[in-house]
Write a protein that holds these residues in place. Structure first.
Motif, PDB file in Angstrom:
ATOM      1  N   GLY A   5      20.843 -20.804  36.239  1.00 37.09           N
ATOM      2  CA  GLY A   5      20.267 -20.433  34.960  1.00 37.09           C
ATOM      3  C   GLY A   5      20.953 -21.156  33.820  1.00 37.09           C
ATOM      4  O   GLY A   5      22.171 -21.349  33.831  1.00 37.09           O
ATOM      5  N   ILE A   6      20.173 -21.566  32.781  1.00 35.90           N
ATOM      6  CA  ILE A   6      20.709 -22.266  31.613  1.00 35.90           C
ATOM      7  C   ILE A   6      20.236 -21.529  30.370  1.00 35.90           C
ATOM      8  O   ILE A   6      19.053 -21.189  30.239  1.00 35.90           O
ATOM      9  N   CYS A   7      21.161 -21.335  29.453  1.00 33.66           N
ATOM     10  CA  CYS A   7      20.856 -20.686  28.176  1.00 33.66           C
ATOM     11  C   CYS A   7      21.544 -21.489  27.068  1.00 33.66           C
ATOM     12  O   CYS A   7      22.759 -21.715  27.122  1.00 33.66           O
ATOM     13  N   ILE A   8      20.780 -21.933  26.051  1.00 38.08           N
ATOM     14  CA  ILE A   8      21.317 -22.715  24.941  1.00 38.08           C
ATOM     15  C   ILE A   8      21.155 -21.884  23.671  1.00 38.08           C
ATOM     16  O   ILE A   8      20.058 -21.386  23.375  1.00 38.08           O
ATOM     17  N   THR A   9      22.244 -21.752  22.915  1.00 40.30           N
ATOM     18  CA  THR A   9      22.214 -20.963  21.682  1.00 40.30           C
ATOM     19  C   THR A   9      22.653 -21.817  20.504  1.00 40.30           C
ATOM     20  O   THR A   9      23.214 -22.914  20.677  1.00 40.30           O
ATOM     21  N   ASP A  10      22.417 -21.294  19.273  1.00 37.27           N
ATOM     22  CA  ASP A  10      22.933 -21.946  18.078  1.00 37.27           C
ATOM     23  C   ASP A  10      24.373 -21.474  17.859  1.00 37.27           C
ATOM     24  O   ASP A  10      24.901 -20.658  18.638  1.00 37.27           O
ATOM     25  N   PRO A  11      25.063 -21.951  16.817  1.00 38.88           N
ATOM     26  CA  PRO A  11      26.464 -21.548  16.614  1.00 38.88           C
ATOM     27  C   PRO A  11      26.641 -20.046  16.434  1.00 38.88           C
ATOM     28  O   PRO A  11      27.741 -19.524  16.652  1.00 38.88           O
ATOM     29  N   GLU A  12      25.569 -19.344  16.030  1.00 41.66           N
ATOM     30  CA  GLU A  12      25.661 -17.898  15.865  1.00 41.66           C
ATOM     31  C   GLU A  12      25.297 -17.158  17.156  1.00 41.66           C
ATOM     32  O   GLU A  12      25.084 -15.939  17.139  1.00 41.66           O
ATOM     33  N   ALA A  13      25.184 -17.887  18.262  1.00 42.36           N
ATOM     34  CA  ALA A  13      24.896 -17.325  19.592  1.00 42.36           C
ATOM     35  C   ALA A  13      23.490 -16.753  19.694  1.00 42.36           C
ATOM     36  O   ALA A  13      23.226 -15.904  20.547  1.00 42.36           O
ATOM     37  N   ALA A  49      15.097 -20.834  35.830  1.00 43.71           N
ATOM     38  CA  ALA A  49      16.030 -20.057  36.658  1.00 43.71           C
ATOM     39  C   ALA A  49      16.589 -18.870  35.886  1.00 43.71           C
ATOM     40  O   ALA A  49      16.826 -17.795  36.454  1.00 43.71           O
ATOM     41  N   PHE A  50      16.804 -19.030  34.576  1.00 49.32           N
ATOM     42  CA  PHE A  50      17.260 -17.919  33.743  1.00 49.32           C
ATOM     43  C   PHE A  50      16.254 -16.772  33.800  1.00 49.32           C
ATOM     44  O   PHE A  50      16.621 -15.610  33.966  1.00 49.32           O
ATOM     45  N   VAL A  51      14.973 -17.140  33.711  1.00 48.85           N
ATOM     46  CA  VAL A  51      13.918 -16.125  33.745  1.00 48.85           C
ATOM     47  C   VAL A  51      13.899 -15.426  35.095  1.00 48.85           C
ATOM     48  O   VAL A  51      13.775 -14.199  35.182  1.00 48.85           O
ATOM     49  N   GLN A  52      14.050 -16.201  36.181  1.00 50.89           N
ATOM     50  CA  GLN A  52      13.984 -15.621  37.519  1.00 50.89           C
ATOM     51  C   GLN A  52      15.160 -14.690  37.784  1.00 50.89           C
ATOM     52  O   GLN A  52      15.001 -13.626  38.392  1.00 50.89           O
ATOM     53  N   VAL A  53      16.347 -15.064  37.315  1.00 54.28           N
ATOM     54  CA  VAL A  53      17.537 -14.269  37.611  1.00 54.28           C
ATOM     55  C   VAL A  53      17.587 -13.019  36.745  1.00 54.28           C
ATOM     56  O   VAL A  53      17.872 -11.921  37.231  1.00 54.28           O
ATOM     57  N   THR A  54      17.302 -13.182  35.427  1.00 53.43           N
ATOM     58  CA  THR A  54      17.465 -12.050  34.511  1.00 53.43           C
ATOM     59  C   THR A  54      16.240 -11.157  34.448  1.00 53.43           C
ATOM     60  O   THR A  54      16.343  -9.975  34.091  1.00 53.43           O
ATOM     61  N   GLY A  55      15.059 -11.703  34.740  1.00 54.60           N
ATOM     62  CA  GLY A  55      13.832 -10.918  34.619  1.00 54.60           C
ATOM     63  C   GLY A  55      13.233 -10.951  33.225  1.00 54.60           C
ATOM     64  O   GLY A  55      12.123 -10.442  33.006  1.00 54.60           O
ATOM     65  N   TYR A  56      13.956 -11.535  32.243  1.00 55.98           N
ATOM     66  CA  TYR A  56      13.433 -11.668  30.883  1.00 55.98           C
ATOM     67  C   TYR A  56      12.655 -12.978  30.771  1.00 55.98           C
ATOM     68  O   TYR A  56      13.121 -14.036  31.227  1.00 55.98           O
ATOM     69  N   SER A  57      11.463 -12.934  30.152  1.00 59.70           N
ATOM     70  CA  SER A  57      10.702 -14.149  29.906  1.00 59.70           C
ATOM     71  C   SER A  57      11.378 -14.947  28.808  1.00 59.70           C
ATOM     72  O   SER A  57      12.230 -14.430  28.060  1.00 59.70           O
ATOM     73  N   ALA A  58      11.002 -16.208  28.654  1.00 63.17           N
ATOM     74  CA  ALA A  58      11.576 -17.050  27.610  1.00 63.17           C
ATOM     75  C   ALA A  58      11.280 -16.472  26.234  1.00 63.17           C
ATOM     76  O   ALA A  58      12.144 -16.479  25.336  1.00 63.17           O
ATOM     77  N   GLU A  59      10.064 -15.967  26.057  1.00 64.92           N
ATOM     78  CA  GLU A  59       9.687 -15.407  24.751  1.00 64.92           C
ATOM     79  C   GLU A  59      10.541 -14.189  24.416  1.00 64.92           C
ATOM     80  O   GLU A  59      10.925 -13.967  23.253  1.00 64.92           O
ATOM     81  N   GLU A  60      10.877 -13.386  25.432  1.00 66.20           N
ATOM     82  CA  GLU A  60      11.699 -12.204  25.202  1.00 66.20           C
ATOM     83  C   GLU A  60      13.142 -12.566  24.899  1.00 66.20           C
ATOM     84  O   GLU A  60      13.837 -11.842  24.163  1.00 66.20           O
ATOM     85  N   ALA A  61      13.634 -13.659  25.447  1.00 64.23           N
ATOM     86  CA  ALA A  61      15.048 -14.025  25.295  1.00 64.23           C
ATOM     87  C   ALA A  61      15.312 -14.800  24.018  1.00 64.23           C
ATOM     88  O   ALA A  61      16.354 -14.622  23.379  1.00 64.23           O
ATOM     89  N   ILE A 107      31.188 -12.852  36.087  1.00 66.25           N
ATOM     90  CA  ILE A 107      30.744 -11.849  35.134  1.00 66.25           C
ATOM     91  C   ILE A 107      29.609 -11.052  35.763  1.00 66.25           C
ATOM     92  O   ILE A 107      28.815 -11.597  36.556  1.00 66.25           O
ATOM     93  N   THR A 108      29.526  -9.781  35.424  1.00 67.85           N
ATOM     94  CA  THR A 108      28.440  -8.933  35.918  1.00 67.85           C
ATOM     95  C   THR A 108      27.489  -8.647  34.768  1.00 67.85           C
ATOM     96  O   THR A 108      27.899  -8.104  33.736  1.00 67.85           O
ATOM     97  N   ASN A 109      26.244  -9.036  34.907  1.00 65.64           N
ATOM     98  CA  ASN A 109      25.210  -8.792  33.911  1.00 65.64           C
ATOM     99  C   ASN A 109      24.181  -7.823  34.471  1.00 65.64           C
ATOM    100  O   ASN A 109      24.196  -7.476  35.657  1.00 65.64           O
ATOM    101  N   ARG A 110      23.264  -7.435  33.604  1.00 69.33           N
ATOM    102  CA  ARG A 110      22.226  -6.499  34.012  1.00 69.33           C
ATOM    103  C   ARG A 110      20.864  -7.147  33.825  1.00 69.33           C
ATOM    104  O   ARG A 110      20.566  -7.704  32.763  1.00 69.33           O
ATOM    105  N   ARG A 111      20.031  -7.097  34.878  1.00 72.90           N
ATOM    106  CA  ARG A 111      18.683  -7.635  34.784  1.00 72.90           C
ATOM    107  C   ARG A 111      17.799  -6.723  33.922  1.00 72.90           C
ATOM    108  O   ARG A 111      18.175  -5.598  33.584  1.00 72.90           O
ATOM    109  N   LYS A 112      16.629  -7.223  33.606  1.00 71.15           N
ATOM    110  CA  LYS A 112      15.698  -6.443  32.798  1.00 71.15           C
ATOM    111  C   LYS A 112      15.338  -5.123  33.486  1.00 71.15           C
ATOM    112  O   LYS A 112      15.168  -4.085  32.818  1.00 71.15           O
ATOM    113  N   ASN A 113      15.238  -5.154  34.831  1.00 71.47           N
ATOM    114  CA  ASN A 113      14.861  -3.937  35.560  1.00 71.47           C
ATOM    115  C   ASN A 113      16.033  -2.991  35.785  1.00 71.47           C
ATOM    116  O   ASN A 113      15.912  -1.984  36.463  1.00 71.47           O
TER     117      ASN A 113
END
Length: 954
Positions: free
Chosen positions: A269-277, A285-297, A332-338
């Motif tokens: 999974g890849i996530c790119i943010t601005d300096p304010e995160a 892959a980010f969408v598949q792992v987290t369950g959040y769509s691109a529009e939601e993220a 790190i342990t994260n939480r999926r959308k579900n």
């Protein structure tokens, strides 16, 4: 006269003064010059004026009294613009002077205009030169190459920048020479564009193509151009254009495309943010792992995935490290959308511009659960076979190595066993790989059920399995396992509604006798496995050190065999076949023998497989056939016997020859032997691969009139369907079943079944390898037709066999004893016990037989009917219960009693429960009780015999 002209007039009294005045500023516009003057006449003055650059441009008019045409002509030739003769007429004089002044004025004005025009031209030329210089500098700075194409001359001109772009020192010169630098795939369309340009004002369409650099590599370029000049027909005469090197741009585009593919296709999974995160973009892959769509993220922060598992200190440490090091990585342990928790390996990098200003954060994470599962799967596949889930070759070797270490510590043995399924290739070819895979899985399940605790079963490759028997106390344990394995494989398999029959070959090596390393043990077990296959398969063999020497012997034998036929080392011996009804010789089998100077007598079991492998069996087989037929014909002509049938073996390779029927016909024709006196023996292995072709060949042979027999029956598939489909006349029971037929219930049952089957199919039946009278009587009692073996005669050379025929020797056939008298068989290894029992029971009128071992007892049982058996329990070779258990299988109508001197309640009770014995008596015995028990046993035997007769179908 000239005052009316309003001009300034300067007067000179002589020529010298006139020359001085002519140079004074302002210079005169017109000089009026007299000819005749003292000191210097007008002609000399004119000459000097014309020779002086400062005065040569001033017009001069001769004004003179000399008025002859010759003088006027000479003056004009000298350079005067006019010639006026005296006397002067004022109006004419003024008019002519005015005209020349006006002409001078016009000429000066024209000169001034020319000078101005020249100055303008020079200025513009300078400007154009400056523009050209700036253009050239600009073109050089941009890297543009310029080309010109002159259609009428086919001339192509490249500017220096274009030449430098391609590493050339000069322009190619012609269009064809230029086109040679084009990539073959691009040349047709570029040549068409150059030769067929659009009209002036329209650009040649921009094209991307490849040009070859002088060092051989290809440059991507972009070209454009247009027509500059047309001919009268409207076709382009001159076209020109530019070429730009776009290799870097193409590389960037390729890298950008590759980056895009990586970004979208990478499994992390890849996530790119601005300096304010704040999230700017995510990949698939980010969408598949987290369950959040691109529009939601997008627009959110990574806190969207916060699981609550980590405390504030964890995230503070993450940001501190990121601010100081520009990167952070860790689990790190994260939480999926579900709501599910997912453990990830996260790597965050800070991205800064050239000035060091923070522009983005890039987070890259992978799902550790999938990675761990993949690692576990890889680890599993490195040690286990994916089809059967058994340990693979590597793990099996490791288990054997561990077993060897333990065995050495506790001074025990270890067995390495290799099992290979016989002819498994036929299963895949006949039924397909899916059936073959399912069959291997079923074999694995069946074999696993035979393992002891602590032993290992693995699949080494294909249809080969390996066993590790740890902590082996005696090699008999390995024998027992090998036999159980063979028996388990022999049980029919049912796969996808298909019933399949298999056999297996097994090789066994023991540590430390055959080696102390895993590789050495498997190597020796593999050699033993090869020996088992050479022995006919469906058997097992132990490794012995002399097997290595056997390999060298095999090579020597194979070489010697190639010259055996040529060197007359081969001979045909003949073994008689005897009727069990009359005892007379009814046939003979031709058997091949080899006597070699170096190796001596070589066993057929050793050299015939070699001949099969190297193809020598074909010419050798033909020689045996023709030799035996000729010999049989000679004996027939001599009248030594009634017509005897000659049996000749056909090897599997020989049988598969397409012209076999012609070979047999030729041997019969050349020898003159009647076809019905030739019997061809065929083994099951000859037709197992292709039954239809084999049936076709058998029919061709039957059309010749010869007889066919199925040899070595019982050693292969022995399928009733095979026997019924082939036109056989006889079945031969293999000697391996006859060898222990009187004591081995399994072999006895196989032989009996073969006899019953042959009679039901109206086939003759013959048993091979009969060496004892007991074997012959047993077979005769089962209604076997004929035998061959050492009991009557071994195979003999032709001369000795001829003497046997001449002597009319026959096998004595004793009458089978009547079953009417009561026969008791007493078995005990102690002679005094036998004598005591005999004396005690002889008074009862029983016919008593005695045997000191189970083997002797089996001999008695094979030769005559016995109703009651009294056996000792404790004997060296075999216990009484074991002996009687075999008797029950061979002779179920007998009444079996055990006499034991010690109490072994469990084994004897088990034997009674299984029906192996009728009852047991203990030593010392009570005479009266013993006699009564024997009487009761005979009464029971008589009842069983009467019941069996009453149940027979009349």
């Amino acid at each position: 006269m000239l005052e009316e002209l309003d001009v300034d007039i300067r007067l000179a009294e002589n020529g010298r003064t006139a020359l001085q005045y002519a140079e004074l500023a302002p210079q005169p516009d017109l000089i009026l010059l007299d000819v005749m003057m003292p000191g210097m006449d007008g002609h000399e003055v004119l000459a000097r004026l014309r020779s002086n650059p400062a005065t040569r441009h001033i017009p001069v008019i001769f004004v003179t009294a000399l008025d002859s045409p010759g003088d006027e002509h000479s003056g004009l030739l000298e350079g005067a613009v006019d010639y006026i003769a005296k006397p002067l007429l004022a109006p004419v004089f003024r008019g002519r002077v005015r005209n020349h002044l006006e002409l001078k004025l016009a000429r000066d004005q024209l000169a001034r205009q020319n000078i101005s025009l020249e100055q303008e031209i020079s200025r513009r030329l300078l400007e154009n030169q400056q523009l050209a210089t700036r253009l050239q500098l600009t073109l050089s700075a941009t890297g543009l190459g310029i080309w010109e194409f002159h259609r009428d001359s086919e001339r192509m001109v490249w500017n220096p920048d274009l030449c430098r772009m391609l590493g050339l020192t000069e322009s190619p010169g012609t269009l064809n020479a230029s086109l040679a630098y084009l990539h073959p795939e691009d040349r047709p369309r570029i040549e068409h564009a150059i030769r067929n340009p659009p009209p002036p004002g329209s650009e040649i369409s921009v094209e991307e193509f490849r040009l070859r650099h002088a060092d051989g590599h290809w440059l991507w370029v972009e070209g454009r151009g247009q027509s500059l000049r047309l001919d009268e027909g409207g076709d382009s005469l001159l076209s020109a254009g530019t070429i730009t090197d776009i290799s870097r741009r193409k590389q960037i585009e390729s890298e950008r495309q590759l980056t895009s593919v990586v970004f979208t296709g990478i499994s992390d999974g890849i996530c790119i943010t601005d300096p304010e995160a704040r999230i700017l973009t995510v990949n698939k892959a980010f969408v598949q792992v987290t369950g959040y769509s691109a529009e939601e993220a997008i627009g959110q922060t990574p806190a969207l995935l916060k699981s609550g598992v980590h405390g504030q200190a964890f995230y503070q440490g993450l940001w501190d490290n990121l601010h100081h090091e520009d990167s952070w990585q860790g689990e790190i342990t994260n939480r999926r959308k579900n709501g599910e928790l997912v453990t990830e390996w996260l790597h965050i990098s800070a991205v800064r511009d050239s000035n060091g200003k923070l522009t983005h954060y890039v987070g890259l994470f992978s799902d550790l659960s999938e990675r761990r599962e993949a690692a576990e799967r890889i680890q599993y596949l490195s040690s286990y076979d994916p089809l059967t889930d058994l340990p693979n070759r590597n793990l099996l070797s490791d288990r054997l190595a561990q077993a060897l270490i333990n065995a050495d510590r506790f001074e025990r043995q270890t067995a390495a066993i290799l099992l290979d399924l016989d002819h498994f290739r036929l299963v895949n070819e006949s039924y397909g790989p899916p059936i073959g895979d399912a069959l291997l899985q079923e074999v694995a399940r069946r074999l696993q059920g035979l393992l002891r605790e602590g032993d290992t079963l693995g699949r080494r490759s294909g249809a080969e399995f390996g066993f590790v028997m740890a902590n082996l106390s005696h090699e008999r344990d390995a024998i027992d396992l090998a036999q159980r394995l063979l028996d388990a494989i022999a049980e029919p398999f049912t796969v996808d509604d298909q019933t399949l029959l298999l056999t297996a070959s097994i090789g066994i090596s023991l540590a430390p006798r055959d080696g102390n390393a895993a590789d050495d043990l498997f190597k020796t077990a593999d050699i033993a496995l090869s020996r088992a296959k050479q022995a006919g398969r469906n058997t097992f063999r132990f490794y012995a050190p002399e097997m290595d020497a056997d390999a060298a012997r095999r090579l020597g034998l194979e070489s010697a065999l190639r010259g055996a036929l040529k060197n007359n080392e081969l001979a045909v011996h003949y073994q008689p076949q005897v009727s069990l009804e009359s005892g007379r010789v009814i046939g003979m089998e031709a058997l091949l023998r080899w006597q070699n100077p170096a190796f001596g007598k070589v066993s057929p079991g050793e050299f015939i497989p070699l001949a099969e492998d190297n193809g020598m069996i074909i010419p050798i087989g033909e020689w045996v056939l023709s030799t035996a037929c000729a010999q049989a014909r000679r004996w027939l002509d001599l009248g030594l016997t009634m017509p005897l049938r000659l049996a000749v073996n056909l090897s599997a390779r020989q049988f598969r020859q397409s012209d076999l029927d012609r070979t047999v016909a030729r041997a019969l024709a050349e020898s003159g032997l009647p076809a019905d006196l030739l019997e061809l023996e065929i083994t099951e292995s000859a037709f197992i691969d292709d039954a239809e072709d084999a049936i076709s060949m058998c029919r061709k042979l039957k059309q010749l009139g010869v007889k066919l027999s199925l040899d070595d029956f019982g050693t292969g598939y022995s399928s009733l369907s095979y026997v019924s489909r082939f036109p056989f006349d006889k079945i031969k029971i293999d000697q391996s079943f006859v060898e222990d037929i009187i004591e081995n219930p399994v072999n006895a049952a196989i032989a009996t079944a073969a006899i019953v089957m042959a009679r039901s199919l109206n086939l003759a039946i013959l048993a091979e390898g009969v060496e004892t009278e007991a074997q012959a009587r047993f077979l005769r009692g089962r209604r076997c037709d004929a035998i061959q073996g050492f009991l009557f005669s071994p195979a003999l050379p032709a001369a000795e066999f001829e003497q046997l025929l001449a002597g009319r020797t026959s096998l004595p056939i004793a009458d089978i004893p009547s079953s009417g008298k009561q026969t008791l068989l007493i078995v005990d290894d102690e002679p005094n016990i036998l004598n005591a029992l005999s004396r005690l029971l002889r008074r009862e009128g029983f016919h008593i037989l005695t045997a000191t071992s189970p083997l002797d007892a089996f001999e008695h049982l094979a030769k005559q009917p016995v109703q009651v058996i009294l056996s000792d329990q404790r004997m060296p070779d075999m216990s009484g219960t074991e002996f009687l258990a075999r008797v029950r299988q061979l002779y179920p109508e007998t009444i079996r009693i055990v006499l034991t001197g010690y109490t072994d309640v469990d084994s004897i009770t088990g034997a009674i429960n299984r029906g192996a014995i009728y009852k047991f008596l203990t030593k010392p015995w009570d005479d009266d009780q013993l006699r009564e028990e024997i009487r009761e046993a005979f009464r029971l035997a008589k009842d069983k015999q009467r019941d069996s007769h009453d149940g027979e179908t009349p």
